[in-house]
Design a protein around this motif. Structure first.
Motif, PDB file in Angstrom:
ATOM      1  N   ASP A 115       0.858  -1.176   0.000  1.00  0.00           N
ATOM      2  CA  ASP A 115       0.000   0.000   0.000  1.00  0.00           C
ATOM      3  C   ASP A 115       0.895   1.226   0.000  1.00  0.00           C
ATOM      4  OD1 ASP A 115      -3.068   0.838   0.730  1.00  0.00           O
ATOM      5  OD2 ASP A 115      -1.646   2.231   1.628  1.00  0.00           O
ATOM      6  N   ALA A 116       0.496   2.264  -0.748  1.00  0.00           N
ATOM      7  CA  ALA A 116       1.328   3.472  -0.868  1.00  0.00           C
ATOM      8  C   ALA A 116       1.605   4.125   0.474  1.00  0.00           C
ATOM      9  CB  ALA A 116       0.655   4.468  -1.808  1.00  0.00           C
ATOM     10  N   MET A 117       0.755   3.913   1.450  1.00  0.00           N
ATOM     11  CA  MET A 117       0.946   4.509   2.768  1.00  0.00           C
ATOM     12  C   MET A 117       2.285   4.117   3.378  1.00  0.00           C
ATOM     13  SD  MET A 117      -0.419   6.541   5.047  1.00  0.00           S
ATOM     14  CE  MET A 117      -2.222   6.561   5.030  1.00  0.00           C
ATOM     15  N   THR A 118       2.802   2.940   3.040  1.00  0.00           N
ATOM     16  CA  THR A 118       4.066   2.484   3.619  1.00  0.00           C
ATOM     17  C   THR A 118       5.225   3.399   3.250  1.00  0.00           C
ATOM     18  OG1 THR A 118       5.476   0.537   3.947  1.00  0.00           O
ATOM     19  CG2 THR A 118       4.712   0.937   1.720  1.00  0.00           C
TER      20      THR A 118
ATOM     21  N   ARG B 113      -5.588   7.864   6.633  1.00  0.00           N
ATOM     22  CA  ARG B 113      -5.484   6.801   7.639  1.00  0.00           C
ATOM     23  C   ARG B 113      -6.851   6.360   8.165  1.00  0.00           C
ATOM     24  NH1 ARG B 113      -0.594   9.828  10.531  1.00  0.00           N
ATOM     25  NH2 ARG B 113       1.169   8.718   9.621  1.00  0.00           N
ATOM     26  N   VAL B 114      -7.792   7.267   8.194  1.00  0.00           N
ATOM     27  CA  VAL B 114      -9.099   6.948   8.786  1.00  0.00           C
ATOM     28  C   VAL B 114     -10.223   6.894   7.756  1.00  0.00           C
ATOM     29  CG1 VAL B 114      -8.445   7.921  11.011  1.00  0.00           C
ATOM     30  CG2 VAL B 114      -9.554   9.392   9.319  1.00  0.00           C
ATOM     31  N   GLU B 115      -9.908   7.181   6.492  1.00  0.00           N
ATOM     32  CA  GLU B 115     -10.923   7.160   5.440  1.00  0.00           C
ATOM     33  C   GLU B 115     -11.327   5.727   5.101  1.00  0.00           C
ATOM     34  OE1 GLU B 115     -13.723   7.833   3.317  1.00  0.00           O
ATOM     35  OE2 GLU B 115     -12.693   9.747   3.728  1.00  0.00           O
ATOM     36  N   THR B 116     -12.624   5.440   5.139  1.00  0.00           N
ATOM     37  CA  THR B 116     -13.110   4.093   4.859  1.00  0.00           C
ATOM     38  C   THR B 116     -13.537   3.914   3.407  1.00  0.00           C
ATOM     39  OG1 THR B 116     -15.319   4.728   5.624  1.00  0.00           O
ATOM     40  CG2 THR B 116     -13.831   3.708   7.236  1.00  0.00           C
ATOM     41  N   ASP B 117     -13.710   5.024   2.667  1.00  0.00           N
ATOM     42  CA  ASP B 117     -14.032   4.955   1.243  1.00  0.00           C
ATOM     43  C   ASP B 117     -12.728   4.775   0.468  1.00  0.00           C
ATOM     44  OD1 ASP B 117     -14.329   6.121  -1.538  1.00  0.00           O
ATOM     45  OD2 ASP B 117     -16.424   6.233  -0.885  1.00  0.00           O
ATOM     46  N   ASP B 118     -12.558   3.636  -0.194  1.00  0.00           N
ATOM     47  CA  ASP B 118     -11.299   3.308  -0.855  1.00  0.00           C
ATOM     48  C   ASP B 118     -10.914   4.323  -1.922  1.00  0.00           C
ATOM     49  OD1 ASP B 118     -11.015   1.094   0.713  1.00  0.00           O
ATOM     50  OD2 ASP B 118     -11.750  -0.326  -0.778  1.00  0.00           O
TER      51      ASP B 118
ATOM     52  N   LYS C  94     -11.766   7.560  -2.172  1.00  0.00           N
ATOM     53  CA  LYS C  94     -11.369   8.826  -1.556  1.00  0.00           C
ATOM     54  C   LYS C  94      -9.983   8.705  -0.928  1.00  0.00           C
ATOM     55  CE  LYS C  94     -16.058  10.481  -0.519  1.00  0.00           C
ATOM     56  NZ  LYS C  94     -17.005  10.844   0.555  1.00  0.00           N
ATOM     57  N   ARG C  95      -9.759   7.585  -0.261  1.00  0.00           N
ATOM     58  CA  ARG C  95      -8.451   7.371   0.373  1.00  0.00           C
ATOM     59  C   ARG C  95      -7.347   7.343  -0.668  1.00  0.00           C
ATOM     60  NH1 ARG C  95      -5.084   3.025   1.286  1.00  0.00           N
ATOM     61  NH2 ARG C  95      -3.905   3.081   3.242  1.00  0.00           N
ATOM     62  N   LEU C  96      -7.560   6.639  -1.779  1.00  0.00           N
ATOM     63  CA  LEU C  96      -6.569   6.556  -2.839  1.00  0.00           C
ATOM     64  C   LEU C  96      -6.259   7.943  -3.396  1.00  0.00           C
ATOM     65  CD1 LEU C  96      -4.789   5.036  -4.867  1.00  0.00           C
ATOM     66  CD2 LEU C  96      -6.844   4.662  -6.260  1.00  0.00           C
ATOM     67  N   ASN C  97      -7.279   8.746  -3.596  1.00  0.00           N
ATOM     68  CA  ASN C  97      -7.074  10.088  -4.130  1.00  0.00           C
ATOM     69  C   ASN C  97      -6.220  10.942  -3.192  1.00  0.00           C
ATOM     70  OD1 ASN C  97      -7.657  12.217  -6.125  1.00  0.00           O
ATOM     71  ND2 ASN C  97      -8.826  13.143  -4.468  1.00  0.00           N
ATOM     72  N   MET C  98      -6.415  10.770  -1.886  1.00  0.00           N
ATOM     73  CA  MET C  98      -5.605  11.502  -0.914  1.00  0.00           C
ATOM     74  C   MET C  98      -4.132  11.108  -1.027  1.00  0.00           C
ATOM     75  SD  MET C  98      -8.089  11.159   2.390  1.00  0.00           S
ATOM     76  CE  MET C  98      -9.769  11.812   2.387  1.00  0.00           C
TER      77      MET C  98
END
Length: 558
Positions: free
Chosen positions: A465-468, A496-501, A503-507
């Motif tokens: 995951d890109a977050m890493t 970190r807290v977004e549950t919509d995949d 929206k999270r990806l766009n961030m």
């Protein structure tokens, strides 16, 4: 009602920072050095030249291209230390031959309906290598240690970002009893996290999540981990000797719960910084896997022992915003735009590495149809003309033509890359830069102490995951360039807290653009690959595509 989990995850979740230049053997012996021309041309199997030693004499011997900085779990962040610890310790889960997280010290776990509480059930009869029972309390102690101010490896975030009151504990605002890690009994370990995190359980394959025996660690005080005799182990192997500059020797851990499936009795890790020396050692049957540098790939690519693989690891330039020169964005943009990354990957490295067009590695998960890299495109294109304009504008803003010094590790690959960067900046910017070569430990200390201009460093993915990658630049540390941007931090914290995949990806896509393209805090160089030779009598040796890529447990000699 809780959801029962028996398989403990199917996606690959890999461990920190990959080991560069590792090797394995079916024999013993010291380092052999010599002219690399000895290696020319062989397309036949090198293993066939020498009769393999008897089974009782066989040693799996790998090499590390830098010092094994420390074995102290809460201090270790380098890939060499992580690789050794990964084979001498174990977590709740462990990666298998297919890079999938499987039951390890935990036989199973439950997840609550709200996906915030994980209850891990330990195996029966777990023991430390000295015969002491291994219990859930050992995880509580270890995890609290990693979340405390005692942790010096820069990895507290891997827990505090997720675990309830972890960050507050790190800051001294709450007591240990208020942190979301509990031993319900000797065999039941419970963790409460802040927000649903699909990959949380798979994080426990990381070395930072391994257990520690509180009584033993406390009894050794500041001597813990300084020698093999001052540690106890819970993994497939125990360490029998350790010298940071020389290496480590390991033997099979008879107290390990799965010892029956560990086939090789003795292993060793030898520190060998010179790639030619490592190849010569391989040819002398002292190593049974060796990473090839670009000068030797062509000679061996038709050899049946040859293999090329890509890794989820990015080498990049880190700029220090505390430095008055690198604080100038145009100078940073000039350096990044002046480097032809395609030539670096294909000609200078020529080892399976690919040119980097962003920080997040190629192949990492995106939206299910496209990878993250495909979605975000090229954020650091090579453009010599634009680079020259940025340089001239930066010099005008500074009122002088600055002298640049690049800090690098002292392994042969990094030095070759540094020399290439030096030539690119000379050709495209008309400047001469100084290369400051240091040991890994010395380089890390300079970066930690904010005593550098820009440096070559790397990051290997912990999970797919890109977050890493992207959450590394939220803490403003000198090692990460003292970068502080409220907008960037908000994007990461919201993701970190977004549950919509979607929206999270766009961030995360926005965050990478901000880091690499707009603020130019880092200049990605290449995504690392590995070209290796492996002795034909070595089977079951696992090189994970990212993370500490050497797994001893499944290996055997044919």
């Amino acid at each position: 009602m809780k959801k029962r989990v028996l398989a403990l995850g199917t996606a690959a979740c890999l461990v920190i920072g990959a080991l560069s230049g590792c090797a394995f053997t079916g024999g013993t012996g010291g380092t052999t050095t010599g002219d690399s021309s000895q290696s020319s041309g062989a397309s036949e199997s090198v293993s066939d030249k020498t009769t393999a030693p008897a089974a009782g004499d066989q040693v799996l011997s790998i090499y590390a291209n830098a010092e094994i900085k420390t074995l102290v779990q809460w201090a270790a962040s380098d890939s060499q230390s992580s690789m050794v610890n990964n084979n001498a310790f174990e977590g709740l889960l462990r990666l298998d031959e297919k890079n999938e997280a499987q039951p390890a010290l935990a036989k199973s776990y439950d997840v609550s309906d709200d996906k915030l509480t994980y209850t891990f059930h330990l195996r029966d009869g777990l023991q430390w290598s000295d015969g002491t029972p291994l219990t859930a309390s050992d995880f509580v102690f270890s995890w609290l240690k990693q979340m405390s101010a005692d942790a010096t490896n820069g990895y507290s975030f891997i827990m505090t970002d997720y675990i309830v009151n972890g960050a507050e504990y790190n800051e001294g605002k709450v007591s240990a009893e208020e942190v979301g890690v509990k031993a319900l009994d000797d065999k039941t370990f419970q963790v409460t996290i802040k927000a649903p995190t699909p990959y949380f359980a798979r994080l426990t394959v990381l070395c930072q999540f391994f257990p520690l025996n509180e009584a033993y660690v406390t009894s050794k005080g500041d001597q813990y981990g300084l020698s093999a005799d001052n540690m106890i182990y819970c993994g497939p192997y125990v360490i029998t000797s350790y010298d940071p500059a020389v290496g480590a020797t390991l033997k099979k851990n008879d107290k390990y719960w799965d010892a029956a499936n560990v086939k090789i009795e003795n292993t060793q890790v030898r520190v060998m910084k010179d790639a030619s020396a490592a190849l010569n050692a391989y040819l002398a049957n002292e190593l049974s896997q060796v990473a090839l540098d670009s000068s030797n790939v062509a000679a061996y690519e038709n050899n049946p022992e040859f293999k090329s693989e890509s890794e989820f690891r990015t080498e990049y330039l880190q700029f220090s915003l505390s430095n008055p020169v690198m604080k100038n964005k145009n100078i940073r943009k000039a350096v990044s735009a002046a480097i032809d990354r395609d030539t670096l990957a294909k000609v200078i490295l020529a080892d399976g590495s690919s040119s980097s067009i962003g920080l997040v590695a190629e192949g990492m998960y995106g939206d299910g149809s496209k990878t993250f890299r495909e979605l975000n495109g090229n954020l650091c294109p090579f453009n010599a003309e634009e680079a020259k304009k940025y340089w001239e504008e930066g010099c005008k803003e500074l009122g002088e033509t600055p002298k640049l010094t690049l800090l690098v590790r002292d392994d042969s690959v990094t030095k070759a890359v540094a020399t290439y960067i030096q030539s690119e900046l000379n050709k495209n910017l008309g400047i001469d830069i100084t290369i400051d070569t240091k040991t890994v430990q010395a380089r890390n200390e300079l970066m930690d102490n904010d005593n550098y201009m820009f440096a070559s460093t790397a990051w290997g993915a912990d999970y797919d995951d890109a977050m890493t990658y992207l959450d590394l630049w939220t803490n403003g540390t000198p090692y990460r360039g003292s970068y502080q941007n409220e907008n960037y931090n908000k994007l990461i914290n919201d993701a970190r807290v977004e549950t919509d995949d979607a929206k999270r990806l766009n961030m995360l896509l926005q965050a990478e653009k901000l880091l690499v393209d707009e603020d130019v805090i880092v200049a990605p160089l290449y995504h690392r690959g590995s070209a290796t030779l492996t002795k034909s009598n070595v089977k079951g040796l696992v090189n994970h595509p990212f993370g500490p890529d050497v797994e001893f447990k499944y290996a055997y000699f044919e």
